[in-house]
Design a protein around this motif. Structure first.
Motif, PDB file in Angstrom:
ATOM      1  N   LYS A  67     -52.551  -5.623  -3.849  1.00 12.90           N
ATOM      2  CA  LYS A  67     -52.702  -4.187  -3.684  1.00 12.90           C
ATOM      3  C   LYS A  67     -51.949  -3.706  -2.448  1.00 12.90           C
ATOM      4  O   LYS A  67     -51.884  -4.397  -1.433  1.00 12.90           O
ATOM      5  CB  LYS A  67     -54.185  -3.804  -3.559  1.00 12.90           C
ATOM      6  CG  LYS A  67     -55.017  -4.161  -4.794  1.00 12.90           C
ATOM      7  CD  LYS A  67     -54.620  -3.331  -5.991  1.00 12.90           C
ATOM      8  CE  LYS A  67     -55.452  -3.623  -7.209  1.00 12.90           C
ATOM      9  NZ  LYS A  67     -56.545  -2.724  -7.418  1.00 12.90           N
ATOM     10  N   ALA A  68     -51.400  -2.507  -2.541  1.00 11.55           N
ATOM     11  CA  ALA A  68     -50.662  -1.888  -1.439  1.00 11.55           C
ATOM     12  C   ALA A  68     -51.636  -1.348  -0.397  1.00 11.55           C
ATOM     13  O   ALA A  68     -52.826  -1.164  -0.662  1.00 11.55           O
ATOM     14  CB  ALA A  68     -49.782  -0.764  -1.968  1.00 11.55           C
ATOM     15  N   ASP A  69     -51.101  -1.073   0.789  1.00 12.29           N
ATOM     16  CA  ASP A  69     -51.848  -0.354   1.814  1.00 12.29           C
ATOM     17  C   ASP A  69     -50.918   0.698   2.421  1.00 12.29           C
ATOM     18  O   ASP A  69     -49.768   0.832   2.003  1.00 12.29           O
ATOM     19  CB  ASP A  69     -52.436  -1.306   2.865  1.00 12.29           C
ATOM     20  CG  ASP A  69     -51.405  -1.963   3.768  1.00 12.29           C
ATOM     21  OD1 ASP A  69     -50.191  -1.703   3.611  1.00 12.29           O
ATOM     22  OD2 ASP A  69     -51.808  -2.730   4.651  1.00 12.29           O
ATOM     23  N   LYS A  70     -51.403   1.427   3.410  1.00 10.90           N
ATOM     24  CA  LYS A  70     -50.596   2.515   3.977  1.00 10.90           C
ATOM     25  C   LYS A  70     -49.304   1.989   4.603  1.00 10.90           C
ATOM     26  O   LYS A  70     -48.267   2.631   4.520  1.00 10.90           O
ATOM     27  CB  LYS A  70     -51.402   3.348   4.968  1.00 10.90           C
ATOM     28  CG  LYS A  70     -51.876   2.618   6.202  1.00 10.90           C
ATOM     29  CD  LYS A  70     -52.645   3.547   7.126  1.00 10.90           C
ATOM     30  CE  LYS A  70     -53.213   2.882   8.335  1.00 10.90           C
ATOM     31  NZ  LYS A  70     -52.410   1.920   9.032  1.00 10.90           N
ATOM     32  N   ASP A  71     -49.352   0.795   5.205  1.00 10.67           N
ATOM     33  CA  ASP A  71     -48.141   0.233   5.803  1.00 10.67           C
ATOM     34  C   ASP A  71     -47.115  -0.176   4.748  1.00 10.67           C
ATOM     35  O   ASP A  71     -45.929   0.134   4.880  1.00 10.67           O
ATOM     36  CB  ASP A  71     -48.483  -0.968   6.689  1.00 10.67           C
ATOM     37  CG  ASP A  71     -49.157  -0.558   7.990  1.00 10.67           C
ATOM     38  OD1 ASP A  71     -49.013   0.615   8.396  1.00 10.67           O
ATOM     39  OD2 ASP A  71     -49.821  -1.415   8.592  1.00 10.67           O
ATOM     40  N   SER A  72     -47.558  -0.873   3.707  1.00  9.51           N
ATOM     41  CA  SER A  72     -46.600  -1.288   2.674  1.00  9.51           C
ATOM     42  C   SER A  72     -46.017  -0.061   1.980  1.00  9.51           C
ATOM     43  O   SER A  72     -44.835  -0.035   1.646  1.00  9.51           O
ATOM     44  CB  SER A  72     -47.243  -2.237   1.658  1.00  9.51           C
ATOM     45  OG  SER A  72     -48.254  -1.603   0.901  1.00  9.51           O
ATOM     46  N   GLU A  73     -46.816   0.981   1.810  1.00 11.72           N
ATOM     47  CA  GLU A  73     -46.328   2.222   1.203  1.00 11.72           C
ATOM     48  C   GLU A  73     -45.381   2.967   2.135  1.00 11.72           C
ATOM     49  O   GLU A  73     -44.523   3.717   1.678  1.00 11.72           O
ATOM     50  CB  GLU A  73     -47.495   3.132   0.806  1.00 11.72           C
ATOM     51  CG  GLU A  73     -48.037   2.819  -0.564  1.00 11.72           C
ATOM     52  CD  GLU A  73     -46.995   3.002  -1.652  1.00 11.72           C
ATOM     53  OE1 GLU A  73     -46.568   4.136  -1.928  1.00 11.72           O
ATOM     54  OE2 GLU A  73     -46.579   1.992  -2.249  1.00 11.72           O
ATOM     55  N   ALA A  74     -45.501   2.747   3.434  1.00 14.90           N
ATOM     56  CA  ALA A  74     -44.589   3.378   4.400  1.00 14.90           C
ATOM     57  C   ALA A  74     -43.303   2.565   4.555  1.00 14.90           C
ATOM     58  O   ALA A  74     -42.412   2.950   5.308  1.00 14.90           O
ATOM     59  CB  ALA A  74     -45.282   3.528   5.753  1.00 14.90           C
ATOM     60  N   GLY A  75     -43.220   1.441   3.858  1.00 12.66           N
ATOM     61  CA  GLY A  75     -42.014   0.625   3.928  1.00 12.66           C
ATOM     62  C   GLY A  75     -41.998  -0.366   5.070  1.00 12.66           C
ATOM     63  O   GLY A  75     -40.964  -0.966   5.364  1.00 12.66           O
ATOM     64  N   VAL A  76     -43.159  -0.552   5.733  1.00 14.98           N
ATOM     65  CA  VAL A  76     -43.244  -1.526   6.829  1.00 14.98           C
ATOM     66  C   VAL A  76     -43.105  -2.927   6.227  1.00 14.98           C
ATOM     67  O   VAL A  76     -43.849  -3.293   5.321  1.00 14.98           O
ATOM     68  CB  VAL A  76     -44.587  -1.393   7.589  1.00 14.98           C
ATOM     69  CG1 VAL A  76     -44.724  -2.485   8.633  1.00 14.98           C
ATOM     70  CG2 VAL A  76     -44.712  -0.011   8.194  1.00 14.98           C
ATOM     71  N   MET A  77     -42.140  -3.670   6.733  1.00 16.44           N
ATOM     72  CA  MET A  77     -41.891  -5.012   6.217  1.00 16.44           C
ATOM     73  C   MET A  77     -42.882  -6.002   6.830  1.00 16.44           C
ATOM     74  O   MET A  77     -43.343  -5.812   7.957  1.00 16.44           O
ATOM     75  CB  MET A  77     -40.463  -5.440   6.532  1.00 16.44           C
ATOM     76  CG  MET A  77     -39.411  -4.560   5.862  1.00 16.44           C
ATOM     77  SD  MET A  77     -39.591  -4.470   4.064  1.00 16.44           S
ATOM     78  CE  MET A  77     -39.050  -6.090   3.606  1.00 16.44           C
ATOM     79  N   PRO A  78     -43.196  -7.076   6.093  1.00 15.87           N
ATOM     80  CA  PRO A  78     -44.111  -8.090   6.637  1.00 15.87           C
ATOM     81  C   PRO A  78     -43.501  -8.772   7.863  1.00 15.87           C
ATOM     82  O   PRO A  78     -42.280  -8.856   7.993  1.00 15.87           O
ATOM     83  CB  PRO A  78     -44.256  -9.097   5.494  1.00 15.87           C
ATOM     84  CG  PRO A  78     -43.584  -8.512   4.314  1.00 15.87           C
ATOM     85  CD  PRO A  78     -42.730  -7.385   4.753  1.00 15.87           C
ATOM     86  N   SER A  79     -44.372  -9.280   8.708  1.00 12.52           N
ATOM     87  CA  SER A  79     -43.920  -9.996   9.908  1.00 12.52           C
ATOM     88  C   SER A  79     -43.277 -11.329   9.513  1.00 12.52           C
ATOM     89  O   SER A  79     -43.501 -11.843   8.407  1.00 12.52           O
ATOM     90  CB  SER A  79     -45.111 -10.266  10.830  1.00 12.52           C
ATOM     91  OG  SER A  79     -45.990 -11.206  10.213  1.00 12.52           O
ATOM     92  N   GLU A  80     -42.519 -11.892  10.443  1.00 19.38           N
ATOM     93  CA  GLU A  80     -41.919 -13.210  10.208  1.00 19.38           C
ATOM     94  C   GLU A  80     -43.020 -14.243   9.971  1.00 19.38           C
ATOM     95  O   GLU A  80     -42.888 -15.120   9.111  1.00 19.38           O
ATOM     96  CB  GLU A  80     -41.059 -13.615  11.399  1.00 19.38           C
ATOM     97  CG  GLU A  80     -40.389 -14.969  11.204  1.00 19.38           C
ATOM     98  CD  GLU A  80     -39.525 -15.387  12.385  1.00 19.38           C
ATOM     99  OE1 GLU A  80     -39.167 -16.574  12.426  1.00 19.38           O
ATOM    100  OE2 GLU A  80     -39.226 -14.547  13.251  1.00 19.38           O
ATOM    101  N   GLN A  81     -44.118 -14.121  10.708  1.00 16.28           N
ATOM    102  CA  GLN A  81     -45.230 -15.066  10.541  1.00 16.28           C
ATOM    103  C   GLN A  81     -45.802 -14.993   9.121  1.00 16.28           C
ATOM    104  O   GLN A  81     -46.015 -16.026   8.487  1.00 16.28           O
ATOM    105  CB  GLN A  81     -46.334 -14.790  11.562  1.00 16.28           C
ATOM    106  CG  GLN A  81     -47.520 -15.723  11.391  1.00 16.28           C
ATOM    107  CD  GLN A  81     -48.656 -15.439  12.364  1.00 16.28           C
ATOM    108  OE1 GLN A  81     -48.471 -14.767  13.367  1.00 16.28           O
ATOM    109  NE2 GLN A  81     -49.831 -15.965  12.063  1.00 16.28           N
TER     110      GLN A  81
END
Length: 141
Positions: free
Chosen positions: A8-22
């Protein structure tokens, strides 16, 4: 049995924030485990809904709705397609997954329909067509 595992998406994934390297590293390791166990058939992340569209069907009419879509909790950020022995096995694998959104997130597991699930309506001709299409898809990859 095949299952679709929906992230499921969240506000960050919907804003296009990419996952961290970790997180990318942890997910890469997790995906390696899935592949080595013979579980993973496919898996990908999805762009935010702002880059997507929906097609609404009303009888014979079709209308296109461009993203973004308002209800984040109903949106998807990624998916896996797995081959497992049971829903219980799928649940156990999801429990081992790194937290996809870091804080609060939800992963949905849904069985994929197989030919035998459709009953008599899925005639021998339709089954043959389905098999032929699957073979054509496999041959392209």
């Amino acid at each position: 049995m095949r299952v679709m595992v929906l992230i499921k998406a969240d506000k960050d994934s919907e804003a296009g924030v990419m996952p961290s390297e970790q997180l990318l590293t942890e997910m890469g390791q997790y995906n390696e485990e899935l592949v080595k166990a013979g579980i993973m058939l496919a898996g990908e992340g999805l762009h935010p809904s702002s880059k997507g569209a929906r097609v609404r069907f009303e009888g014979k009419q079709r209308s296109v709705i461009d993203g973004p879509f308002a209800e984040t909790k109903e949106l998807l950020a990624g998916f896996w397609l797995w081959q497992v022995r049971s829903m219980e096995e799928a649940i156990e694998w999801v429990k081992r997954c790194p937290n996809p959104m870091g804080v609060s997130s939800e992963v949905e597991i849904r069985p994929v329909f197989e030919s035998e699930d459709f009953g008599a309506e899925f005639t021998p001709e339709l089954r043959e067509q389905e098999e032929r299409l699957r073979e054509q898809i496999a041959a392209r990859h």
